[in-house]
Design a protein around this motif. Structure first.
Motif, PDB file in Angstrom:
ATOM      1  N   GLN A   1      14.785  80.582 -45.940  1.00  0.00           N
ATOM      2  CA  GLN A   1      14.343  81.567 -44.947  1.00  0.00           C
ATOM      3  C   GLN A   1      13.216  81.014 -44.088  1.00  0.00           C
ATOM      4  N   SER A   2      12.307  80.268 -44.712  1.00  0.00           N
ATOM      5  CA  SER A   2      11.172  79.703 -43.976  1.00  0.00           C
ATOM      6  C   SER A   2      11.653  78.739 -42.893  1.00  0.00           C
ATOM      7  N   VAL A   3      12.606  77.886 -43.236  1.00  0.00           N
ATOM      8  CA  VAL A   3      13.144  76.924 -42.269  1.00  0.00           C
ATOM      9  C   VAL A   3      13.834  77.657 -41.123  1.00  0.00           C
ATOM     10  N   ALA A   4      14.690  78.627 -41.468  1.00  0.00           N
ATOM     11  CA  ALA A   4      15.422  79.373 -40.434  1.00  0.00           C
ATOM     12  C   ALA A   4      14.470  80.160 -39.534  1.00  0.00           C
ATOM     13  N   SER A   5      13.462  80.766 -40.139  1.00  0.00           N
ATOM     14  CA  SER A   5      12.501  81.570 -39.366  1.00  0.00           C
ATOM     15  C   SER A   5      11.693  80.706 -38.407  1.00  0.00           C
ATOM     16  N   ASP A   6      11.337  79.492 -38.833  1.00  0.00           N
ATOM     17  CA  ASP A   6      10.597  78.572 -37.945  1.00  0.00           C
ATOM     18  C   ASP A   6      11.414  78.252 -36.704  1.00  0.00           C
ATOM     19  N   ILE A   7      12.707  78.035 -36.906  1.00  0.00           N
ATOM     20  CA  ILE A   7      13.575  77.723 -35.764  1.00  0.00           C
ATOM     21  C   ILE A   7      13.729  78.946 -34.865  1.00  0.00           C
ATOM     22  N   LEU A   8      13.878  80.122 -35.461  1.00  0.00           N
ATOM     23  CA  LEU A   8      14.052  81.348 -34.669  1.00  0.00           C
ATOM     24  C   LEU A   8      12.793  81.695 -33.873  1.00  0.00           C
ATOM     25  N   ARG A   9      11.637  81.291 -34.376  1.00  0.00           N
ATOM     26  CA  ARG A   9      10.407  81.517 -33.591  1.00  0.00           C
ATOM     27  C   ARG A   9      10.424  80.697 -32.308  1.00  0.00           C
ATOM     28  N   MET A  10      11.049  79.523 -32.381  1.00  0.00           N
ATOM     29  CA  MET A  10      11.139  78.669 -31.187  1.00  0.00           C
ATOM     30  C   MET A  10      12.340  79.028 -30.323  1.00  0.00           C
ATOM     31  N   ASP A  11      13.401  79.503 -30.979  1.00  0.00           N
ATOM     32  CA  ASP A  11      14.638  79.827 -30.262  1.00  0.00           C
ATOM     33  C   ASP A  11      15.313  81.012 -30.951  1.00  0.00           C
ATOM     34  N   SER A  12      15.041  82.203 -30.463  1.00  0.00           N
ATOM     35  CA  SER A  12      15.547  83.427 -31.106  1.00  0.00           C
ATOM     36  C   SER A  12      17.053  83.587 -30.962  1.00  0.00           C
ATOM     37  N   THR A  13      17.686  82.755 -30.140  1.00  0.00           N
ATOM     38  CA  THR A  13      19.133  82.867 -29.926  1.00  0.00           C
ATOM     39  C   THR A  13      19.916  81.807 -30.706  1.00  0.00           C
ATOM     40  N   ASN A  14      19.246  81.065 -31.560  1.00  0.00           N
ATOM     41  CA  ASN A  14      19.913  80.001 -32.306  1.00  0.00           C
ATOM     42  C   ASN A  14      20.871  80.607 -33.328  1.00  0.00           C
ATOM     43  N   ALA A  15      22.157  80.506 -33.061  1.00  0.00           N
ATOM     44  CA  ALA A  15      23.178  81.149 -33.903  1.00  0.00           C
ATOM     45  C   ALA A  15      23.180  80.588 -35.324  1.00  0.00           C
ATOM     46  N   ASP A  16      22.951  79.285 -35.462  1.00  0.00           N
ATOM     47  CA  ASP A  16      22.948  78.673 -36.792  1.00  0.00           C
ATOM     48  C   ASP A  16      21.808  79.216 -37.647  1.00  0.00           C
ATOM     49  N   ALA A  17      20.638  79.358 -37.028  1.00  0.00           N
ATOM     50  CA  ALA A  17      19.486  79.885 -37.764  1.00  0.00           C
ATOM     51  C   ALA A  17      19.702  81.354 -38.131  1.00  0.00           C
ATOM     52  N   LEU A  18      20.320  82.108 -37.231  1.00  0.00           N
ATOM     53  CA  LEU A  18      20.634  83.514 -37.517  1.00  0.00           C
ATOM     54  C   LEU A  18      21.620  83.602 -38.686  1.00  0.00           C
ATOM     55  N   TYR A  19      22.589  82.693 -38.700  1.00  0.00           N
ATOM     56  CA  TYR A  19      23.562  82.663 -39.796  1.00  0.00           C
ATOM     57  C   TYR A  19      22.880  82.380 -41.134  1.00  0.00           C
ATOM     58  N   VAL A  20      21.997  81.377 -41.162  1.00  0.00           N
ATOM     59  CA  VAL A  20      21.308  81.021 -42.418  1.00  0.00           C
ATOM     60  C   VAL A  20      20.413  82.161 -42.886  1.00  0.00           C
ATOM     61  N   ARG A  21      19.745  82.806 -41.934  1.00  0.00           N
ATOM     62  CA  ARG A  21      18.888  83.949 -42.297  1.00  0.00           C
ATOM     63  C   ARG A  21      19.739  85.048 -42.936  1.00  0.00           C
ATOM     64  N   GLY A  22      20.911  85.302 -42.356  1.00  0.00           N
ATOM     65  CA  GLY A  22      21.822  86.289 -42.927  1.00  0.00           C
ATOM     66  C   GLY A  22      22.347  85.855 -44.282  1.00  0.00           C
ATOM     67  N   LEU A  23      22.626  84.559 -44.424  1.00  0.00           N
ATOM     68  CA  LEU A  23      23.151  84.026 -45.681  1.00  0.00           C
ATOM     69  C   LEU A  23      22.162  84.267 -46.826  1.00  0.00           C
ATOM     70  N   CYS A  24      20.870  84.047 -46.550  1.00  0.00           N
ATOM     71  CA  CYS A  24      19.849  84.283 -47.580  1.00  0.00           C
ATOM     72  C   CYS A  24      19.842  85.747 -48.015  1.00  0.00           C
ATOM     73  N   LEU A  25      19.893  86.644 -47.066  1.00  0.00           N
ATOM     74  CA  LEU A  25      19.916  88.072 -47.387  1.00  0.00           C
ATOM     75  C   LEU A  25      21.182  88.442 -48.149  1.00  0.00           C
ATOM     76  N   TYR A  26      22.288  87.861 -47.736  1.00  0.00           N
ATOM     77  CA  TYR A  26      23.577  88.114 -48.396  1.00  0.00           C
ATOM     78  C   TYR A  26      23.532  87.692 -49.859  1.00  0.00           C
ATOM     79  N   TYR A  27      22.984  86.510 -50.108  1.00  0.00           N
ATOM     80  CA  TYR A  27      22.910  86.007 -51.482  1.00  0.00           C
ATOM     81  C   TYR A  27      21.831  86.702 -52.309  1.00  0.00           C
ATOM     82  N   GLU A  28      20.930  87.395 -51.647  1.00  0.00           N
ATOM     83  CA  GLU A  28      19.910  88.177 -52.371  1.00  0.00           C
ATOM     84  C   GLU A  28      20.355  89.630 -52.553  1.00  0.00           C
TER      85      GLU A  28
END
Length: 494
Positions: free
Chosen positions: A196-223
């Protein structure tokens, strides 16, 4: 005329002074020198400003772009730096440092192949350049790490992929692609906060990054935060409609949520067979979702316990704790099943695990109960010896003693082998012990509560079963066993 002349003088005084080419170059050099001074002080923002002034004065000077590229690199602005480095070598293809900086920017952004081309050009211009030689090796190392990571990802060796990406990121710190791959693998390994930390860092720089949005969702899904996960998957697909991984994850998340909810409803309605089927179907949707599957196994275990399939319930709970060894509910469910099947050592083990994790009064009492039952299970079961249940009345206990004492009396087996005689004598003694304890209300209460009978002065080692038998049947001479045929005996009163 005098007024007109005066006006001309004034107008002439306000016109800007035009600099010749040499003066322009001198002023640009002055800006560059000031930029160098700030660069040396590590004040890169000011250095950037002065290099920009120098470029504005002389936009055809390759070294000015090269210097500003170096400054932007120190500021971590590698994409802008790449543009300046490329401009510097367009203006002067023989500018070695320009090629080095272009290669370094490519490498930092994760384009190792383009970096190799830049470093190769620098070596063509200066084959002894040690920096170019080292950077060329670094770029090739990154390409090798990429290749290994790709193979290991297919093998689902996510730890190896994380290792490769960590090594690659040492040379390519600004590569979002490497960071995303690392984050995805961290999520697959259950290291959700890191991912989540890695994905969030990227989203802070680019909120439209689809890959980072996917990983953020993946973490929530697995939790097991499936509803929130779906929101991120949908957002990723909005940014990149062809994002295959987000599409699959979104579909799985929705299906898993629906099956689990349907199973829960069937369970609440008392339709345990349907609940079992729905939980089983849900478990087949995504084997990678460890936390949700642990809950599904525990839920199915609860269903099996309701259906009195206790061995199956234990197996389901065991699968749940294999997936999530912190899952208290699964330990509690399995412990209760162990209690119900009289597997007290296993129950104590599970309750100890629970109590170590959550030291509540309730958990402490459950552990004490299991420990008591374990202690009781290790002693002789007098109820079983007499063949009565724990709620047997005084009369039932007497009748049971009469029957068992006559059945195992040594005289009845006097013609049997020595081994049989020894075994029957042992059973006869145990029957007497059982009657001694269970016919005495005080001793029976202590026995039922699991207390030590030795504290009451009951020494079973010196116990004589014949005394109980004689007292029960009226003393010596009051009975005898006689044969009525081979192996058949009957009891006679005197």
């Amino acid at each position: 005329m005098a007024a007109a002349a005066e006006c001309d003088v004034v107008m002439a005084a306000t016109e800007p002074e035009l600099l010749d080419d040499e003066e322009v170059k001198r002023e640009a050099e002055s800006f560059k020198e000031q930029g160098n001074a700030y660069y040396a002080k590590k004040d890169y923002n000011e250095a950037y400003n002065y290099y920009t002034k120098a470029i504005d004065m002389c936009p055809k000077n390759a070294s000015y772009y090269g210097n500003r590229a170096a400054t932007l690199m120190m500021l971590g602005r590698f994409r802008e730096a790449l543009g300046d480095a490329q401009q510097s070598v367009r203006l002067d293809d023989g500018f070695v440092r320009g090629h080095l900086r272009e290669g370094k920017c490519h490498l930092s952004l994760g384009n190792a192949m383009a970096a190799c081309r830049s470093f190769q050009r620098a070596l063509e211009l200066d084959h002894k350049n040690t920096q170019a030689q080292q950077e060329f090796k670094n770029a090739n190392a990154v390409m090798e790490y990429e290749k290994i990571a790709e193979t290991d990802f297919e093998k689902r060796d996510f730890r190896k992929v994380v290792f490769c990406m960590d090594r690659a990121l040492e040379f390519a710190p600004a590569c979002h692609r490497f960071k995303i791959l690392k984050a995805e693998c961290l999520a697959m390994l259950g290291r959700y906060p890191e991912a989540q930390s890695v994905a969030s860092d990227i989203l802070r720089m680019d909120s439209t990054n689809a890959d980072a949005l996917y990983v953020r969702g993946l973490c929530l899904y697995y939790e097991d935060c499936i509803e929130k996960a779906v929101q991120f998957f949908v957002q990723a697909l909005r940014m990149a409609p062809d994002h295959e991984k987000a599409c699959i994850a979104c579909r799985n998340a929705k299906a898993l949520k629906a099956k689990k909810e349907d199973g829960n409803k069937a369970f609440k309605d008392g339709n345990y067979k349907l609940a079992y089927e729905l939980y089983t179907e849900a478990l087949g949707i995504d084997p990678n979702n460890i936390k949700t599957n642990a809950k599904l196994y525990c839920n199915r275990g609860t269903v099996n316990s309701k259906l009195r399939k206790l061995d199956d319930a234990i197996e389901d709970c065991t699968n749940a704790v294999k997936l999530d060894d912190t899952y208290i509910k699964a330990y509690l469910r399995r412990a209760q099943c162990y209690m119900d099947t009289e597997q007290y050592e296993e129950a104590v083990r599970d309750y100890e695990k629970v109590y170590q994790t959550e030291k509540t009064k309730e958990h402490k009492q459950l552990l004490k109960n299991a420990q008591l039952e374990l202690k009781k299970s290790k002693r002789k079961d007098y109820y079983k010896i007499l063949g009565v249940d724990k709620n047997a009345s005084e009369d039932e206990i007497k009748k049971a003693y009469r029957k068992r004492a006559l059945m195992h009396h040594p005289d009845r087996h006097s013609g049997a082998s020595a081994e049989v005689q020894k075994e029957e004598e042992k059973k006869f003694k145990e029957v007497g012990e059982a009657f001694t304890i269970l016919s005495d209300p005080k001793k029976k209460t202590r026995y039922d509560s699991g207390q030590d009978l030795d504290e009451e002065g009951v020494n079973m080692a010196d116990f004589d079963a014949n005394n109980i038998f004689k007292a029960f049947f009226g003393g010596p001479g009051g009975f005898s066993f006689e044969a009525s045929g081979p192996g058949n005996f009957f009891f006679q009163f005197g």
